[in-house]
Design a protein around this motif. Structure first.
Motif, mmCIF file in Angstrom:
data_model
loop_
_atom_site.group_PDB
_atom_site.id
_atom_site.type_symbol
_atom_site.label_atom_id
_atom_site.label_comp_id
_atom_site.label_asym_id
_atom_site.label_seq_id
_atom_site.Cartn_x
_atom_site.Cartn_y
_atom_site.Cartn_z
ATOM 1 N N LEU A 2 -11.905 1.723 13.983
ATOM 2 C CA LEU A 2 -11.211 2.602 13.043
ATOM 3 C C LEU A 2 -12.144 3.744 12.660
ATOM 4 C CD1 LEU A 2 -9.617 -0.022 10.588
ATOM 5 C CD2 LEU A 2 -8.724 0.831 12.769
ATOM 6 N N PRO A 3 -11.854 4.980 13.051
ATOM 7 C CA PRO A 3 -12.713 6.105 12.658
ATOM 8 C C PRO A 3 -12.908 6.155 11.148
ATOM 9 C CG PRO A 3 -11.141 6.797 14.331
ATOM 10 C CD PRO A 3 -10.740 5.409 13.911
ATOM 11 N N PHE A 4 -14.165 6.165 10.732
ATOM 12 C CA PHE A 4 -14.548 6.146 9.320
ATOM 13 C C PHE A 4 -14.012 4.913 8.596
ATOM 14 C CE2 PHE A 4 -14.097 10.767 10.363
ATOM 15 C CZ PHE A 4 -15.450 11.023 10.471
ATOM 16 N N GLY A 5 -13.606 3.899 9.344
ATOM 17 C CA GLY A 5 -13.101 2.683 8.728
ATOM 18 C C GLY A 5 -11.755 2.831 8.053
ATOM 19 N N ARG A 6 -10.967 3.815 8.447
ATOM 20 C CA ARG A 6 -9.698 4.068 7.757
ATOM 21 C C ARG A 6 -8.516 4.001 8.724
ATOM 22 N NH1 ARG A 6 -8.615 8.722 3.343
ATOM 23 N NH2 ARG A 6 -9.909 7.214 2.227
ATOM 24 N N ILE A 7 -7.402 3.489 8.205
ATOM 25 C CA ILE A 7 -6.137 3.514 8.929
ATOM 26 C C ILE A 7 -5.024 3.668 7.898
ATOM 27 C CG2 ILE A 7 -5.812 1.002 8.877
ATOM 28 C CD1 ILE A 7 -4.665 1.304 11.779
ATOM 29 N N ASP A 8 -3.930 4.307 8.298
ATOM 30 C CA ASP A 8 -2.812 4.410 7.362
ATOM 31 C C ASP A 8 -1.908 3.197 7.528
ATOM 32 O OD1 ASP A 8 -0.177 5.312 8.964
ATOM 33 O OD2 ASP A 8 -1.919 6.295 9.853
ATOM 34 N N ALA A 9 -1.296 2.795 6.435
ATOM 35 C CA ALA A 9 -0.519 1.563 6.407
ATOM 36 C C ALA A 9 0.635 1.585 7.391
ATOM 37 C CB ALA A 9 0.003 1.321 4.986
ATOM 38 N N THR A 10 1.237 2.730 7.594
ATOM 39 C CA THR A 10 2.375 2.819 8.516
ATOM 40 C C THR A 10 1.940 2.520 9.944
ATOM 41 O OG1 THR A 10 3.471 4.417 7.066
ATOM 42 C CG2 THR A 10 4.208 4.307 9.358
ATOM 43 N N SER A 11 0.804 3.074 10.358
ATOM 44 C CA SER A 11 0.295 2.798 11.710
ATOM 45 C C SER A 11 -0.059 1.327 11.873
ATOM 46 C CB SER A 11 -0.939 3.661 11.998
ATOM 47 O OG SER A 11 -0.612 5.028 12.037
ATOM 48 N N LEU A 12 -0.691 0.750 10.843
ATOM 49 C CA LEU A 12 -1.112 -0.650 10.949
ATOM 50 C C LEU A 12 0.084 -1.586 10.984
ATOM 51 C CD1 LEU A 12 -3.332 -2.744 11.071
ATOM 52 C CD2 LEU A 12 -3.512 -2.629 8.569
ATOM 53 N N VAL A 13 1.078 -1.345 10.150
ATOM 54 C CA VAL A 13 2.225 -2.245 10.146
ATOM 55 C C VAL A 13 3.027 -2.109 11.440
ATOM 56 C CG1 VAL A 13 3.977 -0.762 9.028
ATOM 57 C CG2 VAL A 13 3.982 -3.224 8.621
ATOM 58 N N THR A 14 3.077 -0.914 12.013
ATOM 59 C CA THR A 14 3.742 -0.749 13.311
ATOM 60 C C THR A 14 3.027 -1.543 14.381
ATOM 61 O OG1 THR A 14 4.529 1.464 12.706
ATOM 62 C CG2 THR A 14 4.429 0.931 15.057
ATOM 63 N N PHE A 15 1.705 -1.500 14.363
ATOM 64 C CA PHE A 15 0.906 -2.278 15.320
ATOM 65 C C PHE A 15 1.189 -3.775 15.166
ATOM 66 C CE2 PHE A 15 -2.952 -4.722 16.202
ATOM 67 C CZ PHE A 15 -3.248 -4.316 17.501
ATOM 68 N N ILE A 16 1.214 -4.261 13.942
ATOM 69 C CA ILE A 16 1.417 -5.687 13.696
ATOM 70 C C ILE A 16 2.824 -6.123 14.101
ATOM 71 C CG2 ILE A 16 1.611 -7.413 11.861
ATOM 72 C CD1 ILE A 16 -1.259 -6.772 12.702
ATOM 73 N N ALA A 44 0.829 -1.210 0.000
ATOM 74 C CA ALA A 44 0.000 0.000 0.000
ATOM 75 C C ALA A 44 0.858 1.253 0.000
ATOM 76 C CB ALA A 44 -0.930 -0.007 1.206
ATOM 77 N N ASN A 45 1.964 1.227 0.723
ATOM 78 C CA ASN A 45 2.872 2.383 0.745
ATOM 79 C C ASN A 45 3.684 2.499 -0.540
ATOM 80 O OD1 ASN A 45 2.387 3.699 3.235
ATOM 81 N ND2 ASN A 45 3.568 2.157 4.348
ATOM 82 N N ALA A 46 4.069 1.368 -1.096
ATOM 83 C CA ALA A 46 4.922 1.390 -2.290
ATOM 84 C C ALA A 46 4.161 1.787 -3.545
ATOM 85 C CB ALA A 46 5.564 0.017 -2.492
ATOM 86 N N HIS A 47 2.905 1.357 -3.657
ATOM 87 C CA HIS A 47 2.168 1.536 -4.912
ATOM 88 C C HIS A 47 0.946 2.440 -4.772
ATOM 89 C CE1 HIS A 47 4.755 -1.613 -6.384
ATOM 90 N NE2 HIS A 47 4.311 -2.460 -5.480
ATOM 91 N N GLY A 48 0.642 2.891 -3.561
ATOM 92 C CA GLY A 48 -0.501 3.767 -3.343
ATOM 93 C C GLY A 48 -0.122 4.890 -2.396
ATOM 94 N N ASN A 49 -1.141 5.505 -1.810
ATOM 95 C CA ASN A 49 -0.861 6.612 -0.882
ATOM 96 C C ASN A 49 -0.832 6.162 0.573
ATOM 97 O OD1 ASN A 49 -3.563 6.292 -0.182
ATOM 98 N ND2 ASN A 49 -4.255 8.140 -1.247
ATOM 99 N N GLY A 50 -0.899 4.851 0.797
ATOM 100 C CA GLY A 50 -0.784 4.319 2.151
ATOM 101 C C GLY A 50 -2.058 4.362 2.959
ATOM 102 N N GLN A 51 -3.162 4.827 2.373
ATOM 103 C CA GLN A 51 -4.433 4.862 3.088
ATOM 104 C C GLN A 51 -5.211 3.571 2.816
ATOM 105 O OE1 GLN A 51 -5.363 7.466 5.273
ATOM 106 N NE2 GLN A 51 -3.201 7.858 4.910
ATOM 107 N N ILE A 52 -5.710 2.942 3.892
ATOM 108 C CA ILE A 52 -6.422 1.671 3.785
ATOM 109 C C ILE A 52 -7.797 1.844 4.417
ATOM 110 C CG2 ILE A 52 -6.430 -0.765 4.431
ATOM 111 C CD1 ILE A 52 -3.377 -0.609 4.632
ATOM 112 N N ASP A 53 -8.828 1.474 3.667
ATOM 113 C CA ASP A 53 -10.193 1.542 4.167
ATOM 114 C C ASP A 53 -10.716 0.147 4.470
ATOM 115 O OD1 ASP A 53 -10.335 4.308 3.837
ATOM 116 O OD2 ASP A 53 -11.078 4.146 1.784
ATOM 117 N N LEU A 54 -11.462 0.026 5.558
ATOM 118 C CA LEU A 54 -12.182 -1.196 5.903
ATOM 119 C C LEU A 54 -13.637 -0.974 5.522
ATOM 120 C CD1 LEU A 54 -12.487 -3.957 7.278
ATOM 121 C CD2 LEU A 54 -12.546 -2.771 9.481
#
Length: 373
Positions: free
Chosen positions: A235-249, A46-56
């Motif tokens: 997730l507020p509005f069902g969104r998280i950025d990829a950097t935050s999610l990968v740090t959590f994981i 998501a970070n490499a090929h997009g803007n890093g924003q992920i929606d659920l």
């Protein structure tokens, strides 16, 4: 005549949709679950090929935003290597299966959903927005979640197959549920269901074999916080950025399960604060607001900052839509703000595009009106 365009289909991995911030690529993880390694790989992609924003999404899918046209082929290759996208575009396109996120390996939900995934090529060609629900746990959870062909638990504890829009369905068993579902899908296609596009709008009488008086049991709601499988995060509005999610994981090394309620389950961990994620219920988790301008080219207004301001002030359901399409919420809301020509129309007990009570509202005026109610 409204100025928006009805696409008539949902994006998937092989049919991305162009939005204001780039291509929108939908990912349907098998059984709604990702291992820690899959999450890490998806976030890196998501970070490499997009803007890093992920929606659920409300079908428990993930949407990767801002993908470039040049980067899309490499993204798909990486997602296939992670086993998050089926190499067969036909199977991938038919894999819109929403299942009770509380499933456990070997239970009815897991077994039926797994069999359905294995038999996707037996389904007919269906409209792009058609989806399947498998809610066969002891306690149903997906009563109000979107889906056209539904395998559910009845009030008497039996399994049933129900066509969306019908109050009752036919009793099935674990061994014949998928057979019956595929048969019903073929009836839908053969009876010109494609014209209606969704089962709930298909008014043709069901065949005798598909009629039944089994009534689905009422569902329960999931809340952020502790869960028998781990921890539930909002997730507020069902969104998280990829950097935050990968740090959590990387911190917790856990698998996650997706839900249709802007909540995800982190398996096997105790609840602990995490950036961009909520461990307590909040009004912002219950406001429906599309991505708005500038990310959506059909929206003329920014939506989510206003939604965040209004969430704690509003009694009842609130829907803020960037245009008259109403992508964030199909059903009526107590309060509806719809963007039009750079301002907002306000309606009550309505869906997007309804006749407004007030027009041409600025965000400040909308806050003043709703905050006083």
């Amino acid at each position: 005549m409204s100025g928006f365009v009805v696409k008539g289909w949902c994006p998937d991995a092989f049919r991305p949709m162009m939005a204001g911030d780039g291509l929108l690529v939908r990912v349907r993880p098998p059984l709604g679950r990702l291992t820690a390694g899959q999450v890490e790989g998806l976030c890196e992609a998501a970070n490499a090929h997009g803007n890093g924003q992920i929606d659920l999404t409300n079908r428990a899918n993930l949407q990767l935003r801002g993908v470039t046209e040049a980067g899309w082929p490499a993204l798909i290759e990486e997602l296939q290597a992670l086993e998050l996208v089926d190499p067969d575009p036909v199977r991938e396109g038919r894999g819109a299966i929403l299942l009770n996120p509380d499933w456990r390996e070997g239970d009815d939900t897991h077994a039926i959903a797994s069999e359905l995934r294995a038999r996707l090529t037996e389904l007919p060609e269906l409209p792009g927005k058609v989806g399947f629900v498998v809610d066969a746990g002891r306690t149903p959870m997906l009563t109000h979640a979107p889906g056209d062909f539904r395998i559910e638990r009845s009030t008497t504890g039996e399994l049933l197959l129900r066509a969306d829009g019908r109050a009752s369905g036919m009793t099935v068993t674990r061994s014949n549920a998928v057979d019956a579902l595929i048969r019903l899908a073929h009836w839908f296609a053969d009876s010109d269901g494609r014209s209606a596009r969704r089962m709930a709008r298909h008014k043709t009488a069901l065949p005798d074999w598909a009629e039944g008086d089994a009534v689905p049991a009422s569902g329960k709601a999931m809340q952020p916080g502790a869960h028998p499988m781990g921890a539930v995060y909002g997730l507020p509005f069902g969104r998280i950025d990829a950097t935050s999610l990968v740090t959590f994981i990387r911190t917790h090394d856990c698998a996650i399960r997706l839900t249709p309620w802007r909540l995800l389950i982190a398996e096997g961990i105790a609840p602990a604060p995490a950036p961009g994620m909520l461990l307590a219920d909040s009004a912002i988790l219950h406001v429906d607001a599309c991505v708005g301008a500038p990310a959506c080219p059909q929206a003329s207004v920014e939506t989510r900052s206003l939604a965040a301001r209004l969430a704690p002030l509003t009694n009842g359901s609130l829907h803020i839509s960037g245009c008259a399409k109403g992508c964030a919420r199909a059903r009526a809301a107590d309060w509806l703000l719809t963007g039009r020509a750079g301002a907002f129309d306000l309606a009550r007990n309505a869906r997007a595009g309804a006749t407004p009570l007030h027009t041409g509202l600025t965000p400040e005026r909308a806050v003043a009106l709703l905050g006083a109610c």
